[in-house]
Design a protein around this motif. Structure first.
Motif, PDB file in Angstrom:
ATOM      1  N   ALA A  61       0.906  -1.070   0.063  1.00 48.34           N
ATOM      2  CA  ALA A  61       0.116  -0.086  -0.037  1.00 48.34           C
ATOM      3  C   ALA A  61       1.116   1.129   0.179  1.00 48.34           C
ATOM      4  CB  ALA A  61      -1.058   0.071   1.368  1.00 48.34           C
ATOM      5  N   ASN A  62       0.354   2.187  -0.603  1.00 46.60           N
ATOM      6  CA  ASN A  62       1.142   3.472  -0.730  1.00 46.60           C
ATOM      7  C   ASN A  62       0.167   4.615  -0.042  1.00 46.60           C
ATOM      8  OD1 ASN A  62       2.205   5.936  -1.580  1.00 46.60           O
ATOM      9  ND2 ASN A  62       3.339   5.082  -3.398  1.00 46.60           N
ATOM     10  N   SER A  63       0.676   5.221   0.787  1.00 50.13           N
ATOM     11  CA  SER A  63      -0.075   6.242   1.637  1.00 50.13           C
ATOM     12  C   SER A  63       0.007   7.495   1.055  1.00 50.13           C
ATOM     13  CB  SER A  63       0.483   6.482   3.081  1.00 50.13           C
ATOM     14  OG  SER A  63       1.984   6.786   3.059  1.00 50.13           O
ATOM     15  N   THR A  64       0.942   7.770   0.307  1.00 52.07           N
ATOM     16  CA  THR A  64       1.012   9.202  -0.511  1.00 52.07           C
ATOM     17  C   THR A  64      -0.074   8.930  -1.771  1.00 52.07           C
ATOM     18  OG1 THR A  64       3.462   8.989  -0.081  1.00 52.07           O
ATOM     19  CG2 THR A  64       2.450  10.511  -1.972  1.00 52.07           C
ATOM     20  N   LEU A  65      -0.181   8.002  -2.431  1.00 47.36           N
ATOM     21  CA  LEU A  65      -1.004   7.870  -3.453  1.00 47.36           C
ATOM     22  C   LEU A  65      -2.409   7.305  -2.920  1.00 47.36           C
ATOM     23  CD1 LEU A  65       1.064   6.315  -6.223  1.00 47.36           C
ATOM     24  CD2 LEU A  65       0.522   8.703  -5.873  1.00 47.36           C
ATOM     25  N   ARG A  66      -2.594   6.954  -1.676  1.00 50.23           N
ATOM     26  CA  ARG A  66      -3.838   6.374  -1.001  1.00 50.23           C
ATOM     27  C   ARG A  66      -4.128   5.094  -1.803  1.00 50.23           C
ATOM     28  NH1 ARG A  66      -7.410  12.044   0.244  1.00 50.23           N
ATOM     29  NH2 ARG A  66      -5.809  12.890   1.510  1.00 50.23           N
ATOM     30  N   THR A  67      -3.374   4.271  -2.064  1.00 49.27           N
ATOM     31  CA  THR A  67      -3.679   3.000  -2.863  1.00 49.27           C
ATOM     32  C   THR A  67      -3.417   1.806  -1.789  1.00 49.27           C
ATOM     33  OG1 THR A  67      -1.502   2.819  -3.710  1.00 49.27           O
ATOM     34  CG2 THR A  67      -3.001   3.877  -5.047  1.00 49.27           C
ATOM     35  N   PRO A  68      -4.667   0.795  -2.017  1.00 48.07           N
ATOM     36  CA  PRO A  68      -4.313  -0.352  -0.803  1.00 48.07           C
ATOM     37  C   PRO A  68      -3.197  -1.064  -1.525  1.00 48.07           C
ATOM     38  CG  PRO A  68      -6.368  -0.548  -2.233  1.00 48.07           C
ATOM     39  CD  PRO A  68      -5.682   0.742  -2.525  1.00 48.07           C
ATOM     40  N   GLU A  69      -3.085  -2.305  -0.796  1.00 44.60           N
ATOM     41  CA  GLU A  69      -2.011  -3.306  -1.214  1.00 44.60           C
ATOM     42  C   GLU A  69      -3.086  -3.955  -2.287  1.00 44.60           C
ATOM     43  OE1 GLU A  69      -2.913  -6.635   2.041  1.00 44.60           O
ATOM     44  OE2 GLU A  69      -0.891  -5.701   1.935  1.00 44.60           O
ATOM     45  N   PHE A  70      -2.163  -4.403  -3.432  1.00 47.56           N
ATOM     46  CA  PHE A  70      -2.853  -5.316  -4.534  1.00 47.56           C
ATOM     47  C   PHE A  70      -1.782  -6.602  -4.905  1.00 47.56           C
ATOM     48  CE2 PHE A  70      -2.912  -6.041  -9.151  1.00 47.56           C
ATOM     49  CZ  PHE A  70      -4.432  -6.067  -9.204  1.00 47.56           C
ATOM     50  N   PRO A  71      -2.608  -7.627  -4.500  1.00 44.05           N
ATOM     51  CA  PRO A  71      -1.902  -8.946  -4.675  1.00 44.05           C
ATOM     52  C   PRO A  71      -1.923  -9.051  -6.226  1.00 44.05           C
ATOM     53  CG  PRO A  71      -4.252  -9.439  -4.285  1.00 44.05           C
ATOM     54  CD  PRO A  71      -4.024  -7.705  -4.069  1.00 44.05           C
ATOM     55  N   VAL A  72      -0.665  -9.601  -7.042  1.00 40.73           N
ATOM     56  CA  VAL A  72      -0.477  -9.884  -8.320  1.00 40.73           C
ATOM     57  C   VAL A  72      -0.518 -11.301  -8.655  1.00 40.73           C
ATOM     58  CG1 VAL A  72       1.153  -9.508 -10.267  1.00 40.73           C
ATOM     59  CG2 VAL A  72       0.594  -7.734  -8.540  1.00 40.73           C
ATOM     60  N   LYS A  73      -1.326 -11.774  -9.418  1.00 34.19           N
ATOM     61  CA  LYS A  73      -1.249 -13.303  -9.745  1.00 34.19           C
ATOM     62  C   LYS A  73      -1.080 -13.431 -11.462  1.00 34.19           C
ATOM     63  CE  LYS A  73      -5.259 -14.168  -6.700  1.00 34.19           C
ATOM     64  NZ  LYS A  73      -6.887 -14.482  -6.877  1.00 34.19           N
ATOM     65  N   LEU A  74      -0.234 -14.582 -11.428  1.00 33.80           N
ATOM     66  CA  LEU A  74       0.510 -14.673 -12.555  1.00 33.80           C
ATOM     67  C   LEU A  74       0.274 -16.422 -12.662  1.00 33.80           C
ATOM     68  CD1 LEU A  74       4.031 -13.126 -12.325  1.00 33.80           C
ATOM     69  CD2 LEU A  74       1.865 -12.067 -13.504  1.00 33.80           C
ATOM     70  N   THR A  75       0.516 -16.673 -14.234  1.00 38.99           N
ATOM     71  CA  THR A  75       0.204 -18.103 -14.541  1.00 38.99           C
ATOM     72  C   THR A  75       1.627 -18.910 -14.201  1.00 38.99           C
ATOM     73  OG1 THR A  75      -1.070 -17.390 -16.279  1.00 38.99           O
ATOM     74  CG2 THR A  75      -0.070 -19.814 -16.388  1.00 38.99           C
ATOM     75  N   ASP A  76       1.398 -19.833 -13.645  1.00 38.80           N
ATOM     76  CA  ASP A  76       2.604 -21.008 -13.391  1.00 38.80           C
ATOM     77  C   ASP A  76       2.694 -21.689 -14.459  1.00 38.80           C
ATOM     78  OD1 ASP A  76       4.564 -22.458 -12.285  1.00 38.80           O
ATOM     79  OD2 ASP A  76       3.290 -23.371 -10.866  1.00 38.80           O
ATOM     80  N   LEU A  77       3.865 -21.214 -15.304  1.00 37.54           N
ATOM     81  CA  LEU A  77       4.277 -21.928 -16.707  1.00 37.54           C
ATOM     82  C   LEU A  77       4.877 -23.388 -16.322  1.00 37.54           C
ATOM     83  CD1 LEU A  77       5.654 -18.884 -18.644  1.00 37.54           C
ATOM     84  CD2 LEU A  77       3.312 -19.873 -18.726  1.00 37.54           C
ATOM     85  N   PHE A  78       5.367 -23.607 -15.208  1.00 33.43           N
ATOM     86  CA  PHE A  78       5.980 -24.776 -14.791  1.00 33.43           C
ATOM     87  C   PHE A  78       4.760 -26.088 -14.981  1.00 33.43           C
ATOM     88  CE2 PHE A  78       9.071 -22.198 -12.652  1.00 33.43           C
ATOM     89  CZ  PHE A  78      10.011 -22.547 -13.163  1.00 33.43           C
ATOM     90  N   LEU A  79       3.453 -25.684 -14.975  1.00 27.38           N
ATOM     91  CA  LEU A  79       2.395 -26.552 -15.108  1.00 27.38           C
ATOM     92  C   LEU A  79       2.302 -27.149 -16.529  1.00 27.38           C
ATOM     93  CD1 LEU A  79      -0.354 -24.904 -13.229  1.00 27.38           C
ATOM     94  CD2 LEU A  79       0.601 -26.794 -12.516  1.00 27.38           C
ATOM     95  N   LEU A  80       3.022 -26.359 -17.439  1.00 25.41           N
ATOM     96  CA  LEU A  80       3.036 -27.037 -18.740  1.00 25.41           C
ATOM     97  C   LEU A  80       4.036 -28.293 -19.026  1.00 25.41           C
ATOM     98  CD1 LEU A  80       3.946 -23.915 -20.783  1.00 25.41           C
ATOM     99  CD2 LEU A  80       1.611 -25.075 -20.786  1.00 25.41           C
ATOM    100  N   PHE A  81       4.798 -28.614 -17.854  1.00 30.58           N
ATOM    101  CA  PHE A  81       5.521 -29.999 -17.793  1.00 30.58           C
ATOM    102  C   PHE A  81       4.857 -30.979 -17.103  1.00 30.58           C
ATOM    103  CE2 PHE A  81       8.369 -26.065 -18.554  1.00 30.58           C
ATOM    104  CZ  PHE A  81       9.098 -26.588 -19.878  1.00 30.58           C
ATOM    105  N   THR A  82       3.726 -30.806 -16.542  1.00 29.16           N
ATOM    106  CA  THR A  82       3.074 -31.698 -15.920  1.00 29.16           C
ATOM    107  C   THR A  82       1.831 -32.396 -16.625  1.00 29.16           C
ATOM    108  OG1 THR A  82       1.522 -30.339 -14.949  1.00 29.16           O
ATOM    109  CG2 THR A  82       3.544 -30.412 -13.785  1.00 29.16           C
ATOM    110  N   SER A  83       1.408 -33.543 -16.213  1.00 27.07           N
ATOM    111  CA  SER A  83       0.334 -34.374 -16.797  1.00 27.07           C
ATOM    112  C   SER A  83      -0.923 -33.630 -16.599  1.00 27.07           C
ATOM    113  CB  SER A  83       0.146 -35.661 -16.448  1.00 27.07           C
ATOM    114  OG  SER A  83       0.088 -35.760 -15.039  1.00 27.07           O
ATOM    115  N   SER A  84      -0.953 -32.787 -15.324  1.00 27.85           N
ATOM    116  CA  SER A  84      -2.452 -32.207 -15.194  1.00 27.85           C
ATOM    117  C   SER A  84      -2.569 -31.083 -16.171  1.00 27.85           C
ATOM    118  CB  SER A  84      -1.901 -31.365 -13.686  1.00 27.85           C
ATOM    119  OG  SER A  84      -2.855 -30.561 -13.116  1.00 27.85           O
TER     120      SER A  84
END
Length: 336
Positions: free
Chosen positions: A202-225
């Protein structure tokens, strides 16, 4: 000057207007002036035309005050000339009185000018000639703005891109591609889900809350799942229907019936779209509804994952196949 100006200040504005009319001033000279401005104008005019206006009884109080302020000086001059003496002290006193009277008159004049309201100043400001001119200026500005917006829209190429997309989606191939894209997007969220990577604090100057970033796990490409449900969906929704549409191509016979029936005649489609959708719907019904597992080659968990990931489940796949089949029939009717 101060005494005569004081007499004018005691008059009402209506009286000053009547006096201005009787002095010969034009109406355009004093029309719209404030009372203070009218007093200054009358004072200047009466002093310039003292010889002709001093005989008028209406201006007798004004000129009496002027005479009363100037007569002691003249009297003093006469006394000095008769006696032959030079009363230095008296001349200094009279000169001082004259200077004070002049200062009082200048102060009154400055006060009168300073008391002008913005209305008198606004009379000198440039104004539009008429409401019609203002309306014409607004119309011209609006036309210029509309022209600029039109040029920006035309140069952006949005119209051409929209026409191109419309042309591509107005075909059987375009509709089939759209249906398969929707199914693939739903499956991708299941086999390649987004996972938490990091959090932007979070940034108190910009008054923005904390923001979780989600990304794709590319290691799943090497699994049977990833590969097991993906290959099952690709086989049942694309490869097997496409294989059948190539060998059971009804458009080939329809094309040859309108030609010389030569082997060199090209079919309308290399893959029959109607056959593609019929086979796709049939395989989907067998695998996801009737429990057909290709003689044990398909895992039950993969079937469940596809059913929960594709929009509408296997019923959504059947609806997409039905839409593709109806589109193929409709296009064939339009080509007749």
């Amino acid at each position: 000057m101060a005494t005569s100006a004081a007499w004018l200040q005691k008059q009402r504005k209506s009286s000053l207007i009547e006096l201005a009319d009787s002095t010969g001033l034009r109406k355009s000279d004093y029309e719209g002036l404030l009372k203070a401005d009218l007093e200054i104008l009358l004072d200047q005019h009466l002093r310039r035309n003292e010889s002709s206006l001093s005989r008028d009884g209406r201006f007798e109080p004004y000129y009496q005050r002027v005479t009363s302020t100037t007569s002691p000086v003249k009297k003093e001059k006469a006394t000095v000339a008769s006696d032959g003496e030079k009363p230095r002290g008296r001349r200094v006193t009279k000169a001082k009185d004259e200077i004070e009277a002049t200062d009082d008159s200048d102060a009154n004049t400055f006060t009168a000018v300073a008391t002008r309201t913005p209305r008198a100043i606004a009379s000198y400001a440039p104004l539009p000639p008429s409401p019609a001119a203002v309306a014409d200026a607004i119309d011209q500005s609006t036309a210029d703005l509309r022209s600029r917006v039109g040029d920006i829209w035309q140069n952006s190429g949005i119209t051409e891109r929209a026409e191109e997309i419309r042309e591509n989606l107005s075909t059987v191939v375009g509709i089939e591609t759209l249906i398969l894209g929707v199914e693939a997007f739903g499956l991708q969220r299941e086999v390649l889900p987004l996972q938490h990577a990091f959090t932007i604090p979070a940034n108190s100057t910009l008054r923005t809350p904390e923001f979780p970033v989600k990304l794709t796990d590319l290691f799943l490409l090497f699994t049977s799942s990833f590969w097991s449900p993906t290959l099952l969906w690709v086989s049942t929704s694309f490869l097997l229907p496409l294989f059948s549409a190539y060998f059971f191509n009804l458009t080939l016979k329809a094309k040859n019936s309108h030609s010389t029936r030569s082997r060199s005649a090209q079919p309308l489609y290399r893959f029959d779209p109607l056959t593609f959708n019929v086979v796709k719907g049939l395989i989907t019904w067998l695998v996801y509804s009737q429990g057909f597992r290709f003689w044990g080659l398909v895992d039950e968990m993969d079937v469940v994952r596809i059913q929960f990931s594709v929009p509408g489940g296997y019923q959504g796949i059947l609806i997409g196949a039905a839409i593709g089949a109806l589109t193929s029939i409709y296009e064939a009717i339009l080509r007749k």
